[in-house]
Design a protein around this motif. Structure first.
Motif, PDB file in Angstrom:
ATOM      1  N   ALA A 124      -8.576   4.600   0.846  1.00 36.92           N
ATOM      2  CA  ALA A 124      -8.704   3.274   1.442  1.00 36.92           C
ATOM      3  C   ALA A 124      -8.434   2.196   0.400  1.00 36.92           C
ATOM      4  CB  ALA A 124     -10.098   3.096   2.043  1.00 36.92           C
ATOM      5  N   ASP A 125      -8.864   2.432  -0.819  1.00 43.78           N
ATOM      6  CA  ASP A 125      -8.618   1.500  -1.920  1.00 43.78           C
ATOM      7  C   ASP A 125      -7.123   1.427  -2.234  1.00 43.78           C
ATOM      8  OD1 ASP A 125      -8.799  -0.121  -4.152  1.00 43.78           O
ATOM      9  OD2 ASP A 125      -9.688   1.399  -5.436  1.00 43.78           O
ATOM     10  N   VAL A 126      -6.492   2.585  -2.417  1.00 42.79           N
ATOM     11  CA  VAL A 126      -5.075   2.629  -2.781  1.00 42.79           C
ATOM     12  C   VAL A 126      -4.195   2.021  -1.687  1.00 42.79           C
ATOM     13  CG1 VAL A 126      -3.133   4.224  -3.119  1.00 42.79           C
ATOM     14  CG2 VAL A 126      -5.270   4.583  -4.363  1.00 42.79           C
ATOM     15  N   MET A 127      -4.548   2.232  -0.425  1.00 38.79           N
ATOM     16  CA  MET A 127      -3.723   1.749   0.677  1.00 38.79           C
ATOM     17  C   MET A 127      -4.063   0.328   1.109  1.00 38.79           C
ATOM     18  SD  MET A 127      -1.549   4.095   1.165  1.00 38.79           S
ATOM     19  CE  MET A 127      -1.347   5.779   0.548  1.00 38.79           C
ATOM     20  N   ALA A 233       6.708   4.041   7.850  1.00 40.55           N
ATOM     21  CA  ALA A 233       6.895   3.966   6.401  1.00 40.55           C
ATOM     22  C   ALA A 233       7.499   5.285   5.943  1.00 40.55           C
ATOM     23  CB  ALA A 233       5.566   3.705   5.694  1.00 40.55           C
ATOM     24  N   GLY A 234       8.824   5.366   6.036  1.00 41.95           N
ATOM     25  CA  GLY A 234       9.519   6.591   5.676  1.00 41.95           C
ATOM     26  C   GLY A 234       9.890   7.401   6.894  1.00 41.95           C
ATOM     27  N   ALA A 235      10.940   6.975   7.601  1.00 46.99           N
ATOM     28  CA  ALA A 235      11.388   7.720   8.782  1.00 46.99           C
ATOM     29  C   ALA A 235      11.904   9.087   8.348  1.00 46.99           C
ATOM     30  CB  ALA A 235      12.488   6.943   9.509  1.00 46.99           C
ATOM     31  N   VAL A 236      11.575  10.116   9.136  1.00 48.66           N
ATOM     32  CA  VAL A 236      11.899  11.477   8.719  1.00 48.66           C
ATOM     33  C   VAL A 236      13.394  11.741   8.676  1.00 48.66           C
ATOM     34  CG1 VAL A 236       9.717  12.526   9.367  1.00 48.66           C
ATOM     35  CG2 VAL A 236      11.483  12.245  11.091  1.00 48.66           C
ATOM     36  N   ASN A 237      14.192  11.027   9.474  1.00 52.94           N
ATOM     37  CA  ASN A 237      15.628  11.267   9.471  1.00 52.94           C
ATOM     38  C   ASN A 237      16.255  10.917   8.124  1.00 52.94           C
ATOM     39  OD1 ASN A 237      16.728  12.555  11.656  1.00 52.94           O
ATOM     40  ND2 ASN A 237      17.200  10.705  12.802  1.00 52.94           N
ATOM     41  N   ASP A 261       2.797   4.843  10.685  1.00 54.16           N
ATOM     42  CA  ASP A 261       3.061   6.252  10.408  1.00 54.16           C
ATOM     43  C   ASP A 261       3.616   6.323   8.992  1.00 54.16           C
ATOM     44  OD1 ASP A 261       4.095   8.783  10.076  1.00 54.16           O
ATOM     45  OD2 ASP A 261       4.914   8.925  12.098  1.00 54.16           O
ATOM     46  N   GLY A 262       2.767   6.749   8.073  1.00 54.89           N
ATOM     47  CA  GLY A 262       3.171   6.851   6.673  1.00 54.89           C
ATOM     48  C   GLY A 262       3.203   8.280   6.198  1.00 54.89           C
ATOM     49  N   ALA A 263       3.545   9.198   7.093  1.00 57.01           N
ATOM     50  CA  ALA A 263       3.422  10.637   6.840  1.00 57.01           C
ATOM     51  C   ALA A 263       3.764  11.010   5.406  1.00 57.01           C
ATOM     52  CB  ALA A 263       4.295  11.412   7.819  1.00 57.01           C
ATOM     53  N   PHE A 264       4.951  10.577   4.935  1.00 55.87           N
ATOM     54  CA  PHE A 264       5.234  10.804   3.519  1.00 55.87           C
ATOM     55  C   PHE A 264       5.440   9.496   2.761  1.00 55.87           C
ATOM     56  CE2 PHE A 264       9.552  10.554   5.156  1.00 55.87           C
ATOM     57  CZ  PHE A 264      10.303  10.012   4.123  1.00 55.87           C
ATOM     58  N   GLY A 265       5.977   8.461   3.433  1.00 60.16           N
ATOM     59  CA  GLY A 265       6.338   7.241   2.733  1.00 60.16           C
ATOM     60  C   GLY A 265       5.166   6.420   2.228  1.00 60.16           C
ATOM     61  N   ALA A 266       4.016   6.508   2.881  1.00 62.44           N
ATOM     62  CA  ALA A 266       2.866   5.722   2.434  1.00 62.44           C
ATOM     63  C   ALA A 266       2.481   6.054   1.002  1.00 62.44           C
ATOM     64  CB  ALA A 266       1.668   5.959   3.360  1.00 62.44           C
ATOM     65  N   LEU A 278       6.064  -1.634   0.822  1.00 61.76           N
ATOM     66  CA  LEU A 278       4.965  -1.012   1.561  1.00 61.76           C
ATOM     67  C   LEU A 278       3.711  -1.883   1.589  1.00 61.76           C
ATOM     68  CD1 LEU A 278       5.470   2.563   0.083  1.00 61.76           C
ATOM     69  CD2 LEU A 278       5.983   1.874   2.431  1.00 61.76           C
ATOM     70  N   THR A 279       3.855  -3.152   1.235  1.00 63.10           N
ATOM     71  CA  THR A 279       2.683  -4.039   1.202  1.00 63.10           C
ATOM     72  C   THR A 279       2.070  -4.203   2.584  1.00 63.10           C
ATOM     73  OG1 THR A 279       4.141  -5.962   1.441  1.00 63.10           O
ATOM     74  CG2 THR A 279       3.525  -5.305  -0.809  1.00 63.10           C
ATOM     75  N   GLY A 280       2.889  -4.127   3.636  1.00 64.34           N
ATOM     76  CA  GLY A 280       2.390  -4.310   4.995  1.00 64.34           C
ATOM     77  C   GLY A 280       1.389  -3.265   5.430  1.00 64.34           C
ATOM     78  N   ILE A 281       1.348  -2.132   4.741  1.00 62.04           N
ATOM     79  CA  ILE A 281       0.353  -1.103   5.078  1.00 62.04           C
ATOM     80  C   ILE A 281      -1.057  -1.671   4.978  1.00 62.04           C
ATOM     81  CG2 ILE A 281      -0.712   1.020   4.188  1.00 62.04           C
ATOM     82  CD1 ILE A 281       2.067   2.122   3.713  1.00 62.04           C
ATOM     83  N   ALA A 282      -1.260  -2.546   4.016  1.00 66.40           N
ATOM     84  CA  ALA A 282      -2.594  -3.117   3.809  1.00 66.40           C
ATOM     85  C   ALA A 282      -3.038  -4.011   4.966  1.00 66.40           C
ATOM     86  CB  ALA A 282      -2.618  -3.913   2.506  1.00 66.40           C
ATOM     87  N   ARG A 283      -2.135  -4.313   5.887  1.00 72.39           N
ATOM     88  CA  ARG A 283      -2.482  -5.143   7.040  1.00 72.39           C
ATOM     89  C   ARG A 283      -2.648  -4.314   8.313  1.00 72.39           C
ATOM     90  NH1 ARG A 283       1.798  -9.857   7.433  1.00 72.39           N
ATOM     91  NH2 ARG A 283       0.307 -10.521   9.034  1.00 72.39           N
TER      92      ARG A 283
END
Length: 475
Positions: A124-127, A233-237, A261-266, A278-283
């Motif tokens: 939670a801190d890192v993201m 965050a990181g489309a699988v294609n 969906d940050g399966a790998f990209g987050a 990836l700053t938008g993840i924090a929102r």
């Protein structure tokens, strides 16, 4: 020494067996960069596994030892096909301890919930979710998405009831490059897959945010109730990262739950090469990602983070009388995982995650991610420079999509056959995908063992197989 019905009759003999199998396992891991990437399971070994119903018991060590070479191949540095992490030897040690303890991590007052909650807090801190967020370690992003979207659905229904808003059909939005687990979650939650709007993408395969706004407005006009937008965050294609900041703005304006969906990209937030995108993840209101991908934790482990702890808990906390908590004793404890997800019976998978993060540290994991991204850039440069290879998409993260070109044969068939030939040769394992209606060779670099020399081997093999198969198909 006390021995149960299923305990070893001779613990010294069992200890020797365990040490021998551990040595074999470590030999396998220490030579992960050698030999074939993928080896098909021999029919003889398959027949040994598919034996008649075992009644009297027997020796399993020989088969356990024999199966070691016949996995997917993702520990090898030239496994490029899918977004599988390579794992780490350190994961073996934590799994030994977890297996020996054999705890149920669904709740109660013992070490497993403490370990799990600490991992949740670190992430939670890192993201960027802060100290008040909740979360749950699950099998992977697929289940994490179900947990997140159930919470979002329940909140939407609750708000509609509180505000007295006429409740039309709930509808949500994601890009047409998003992972299929989002669609599957809509199905499992009874929302209906046709309630998920697949928003078109721009030329970079990122969600078209203007099209998103237009679709939301059209649904409102039709009497539907938009409740969620899921960014990628990181489309699988091919690794695209949606404009998460703009999507967060749209979600806020239209009062939608913002899921990522940050399966790998987050995991890119751990390094520097992709963190600024990836700053938008924090929102986000919720985030799903896998530890067993770019975090390199051994399979399987994923995480769902939810910003609103009360909303998360309200969607799942419904303990039966026999699970009633107490202030003291084993029925105590502040964190019961069953209050935050669908499972009561859960293994101690949090231990291997905790041990992995402590042993290696977030900085080293981030450096590995940055190096994978740099290798993807180096591979793209090789593709662009080669007269017979053609890039098929941008390379925003760690995935290259390209193809071997030909003016003599069908390139979709040719590139499909190149990939199969490489897999069967054992030299490398790429995969295929389809972009803009055309088949592409897809090379994903998620392995912490991959070197530039592996890229050279791959390019050489692609060109060699392409030239050979072009002649075969042109006959």
């Amino acid at each position: 020494m006390t021995t149960g019905d299923l305990d070893p009759k001779n613990w010294d003999e069992f200890r020797a067996r365990a040490h021998a199998l551990l040595d074999d396992s470590l030999d396998k891991m220490s030579t992960a960069d050698q030999g074939r990437v993928w080896t098909p399971l021999p029919n003889q070994l398959k027949a040994q596994i598919e034996q008649p119903l075992p009644r009297g018991g027997g020796d399993v060590d020989q088969i356990l030892r024999a199966i070691l070479p016949y996995g997917v191949g993702n520990t090898h540095p030239r496994f490029f096909g899918w977004v599988h992490g390579a794992g780490a030897p350190s994961g073996v040690l934590a799994d030994i301890i977890a297996a020996a303890m054999n705890v149920n991590a669904g709740g109660r007052n013992h070490v497993a919930p403490v370990v799990e909650k600490q991992v949740i807090n670190w992430c939670a801190d890192v993201m960027g979710f802060g100290e008040t967020a909740s979360g749950l370690i699950v099998s992977g992003t697929s289940l994490a998405t179900v947990v997140a979207l159930k919470t979002a659905r329940d909140q939407a229904n609750a708000l509609a009831s509180i505000r007295g808003v006429p409740q039309g059909r709930l509808v949500g939005y994601t890009s047409n490059q998003a992972h299929s687990c989002i669609k599957r979650a809509f199905d499992l939650l009874g929302l209906g897959t046709d309630s998920l709007r697949l928003v078109p993408c721009n030329d970079a395969f990122e969600m078209d945010t203007d099209a998103l706004i237009a679709q939301i407005e059209a649904d409102v006009a039709a009497g539907h109730q938009p409740f969620l937008v899921a960014g990628t965050a990181g489309a699988v294609n091919m690794g695209a990262i949606d404009d998460l900041e703009t999507i967060a703005d749209i979600a806020a304006e239209h009062k939608l739950w913002f899921h990522v969906d940050g399966a790998f990209g987050a995991a890119g937030r751990l390094g520097t090469a992709a963190a600024d995108r990836l700053t938008g993840i924090a929102r986000a209101d919720s985030l799903a990602f896998d530890f067993h991908k770019w975090f390199q934790v051994n399979y399987e482990a994923g995480l769902v983070l939810i910003r609103n702890d009360a909303a998360h808990r309200a969607s799942f906390s419904d303990r039966a009388e026999y699970l009633r908590g107490t202030e003291r004793g084993l029925a105590g404890g502040a964190f019961w995982a069953v209050d935050y997800g669908p499972e009561l019976s859960r293994g101690f998978r949090a231990l291997k995650v905790w041990a992995h993060l402590v042993e290696h540290g977030f900085d080293a994991l981030g450096a590995t991610i940055d190096r994978n991204i740099a290798l993807a850039g180096a591979l793209r440069a090789r593709i662009v420079a080669h007269e017979r290879l053609q890039p098929m998409a941008p390379t925003p993260l760690n995935i290259n999509c390209f193809r071997y070109t030909s003016d003599r044969v069908d390139m979709d068939i040719l590139n499909t056959e190149i990939v199969i030939a490489l897999q069967e040769s054992g030299v490398a394992v790429p995969s295929t995908t389809v972009l803009n209606g055309e088949t592409a060779i897809r090379v994903n670099i998620t392995n912490h063992r991959t070197q530039e020399s592996d890229l050279d081997v791959l390019i050489e093999a692609v060109v060699e197989q392409g030239a050979r198969l072009e002649k075969v198909l042109d006959r």
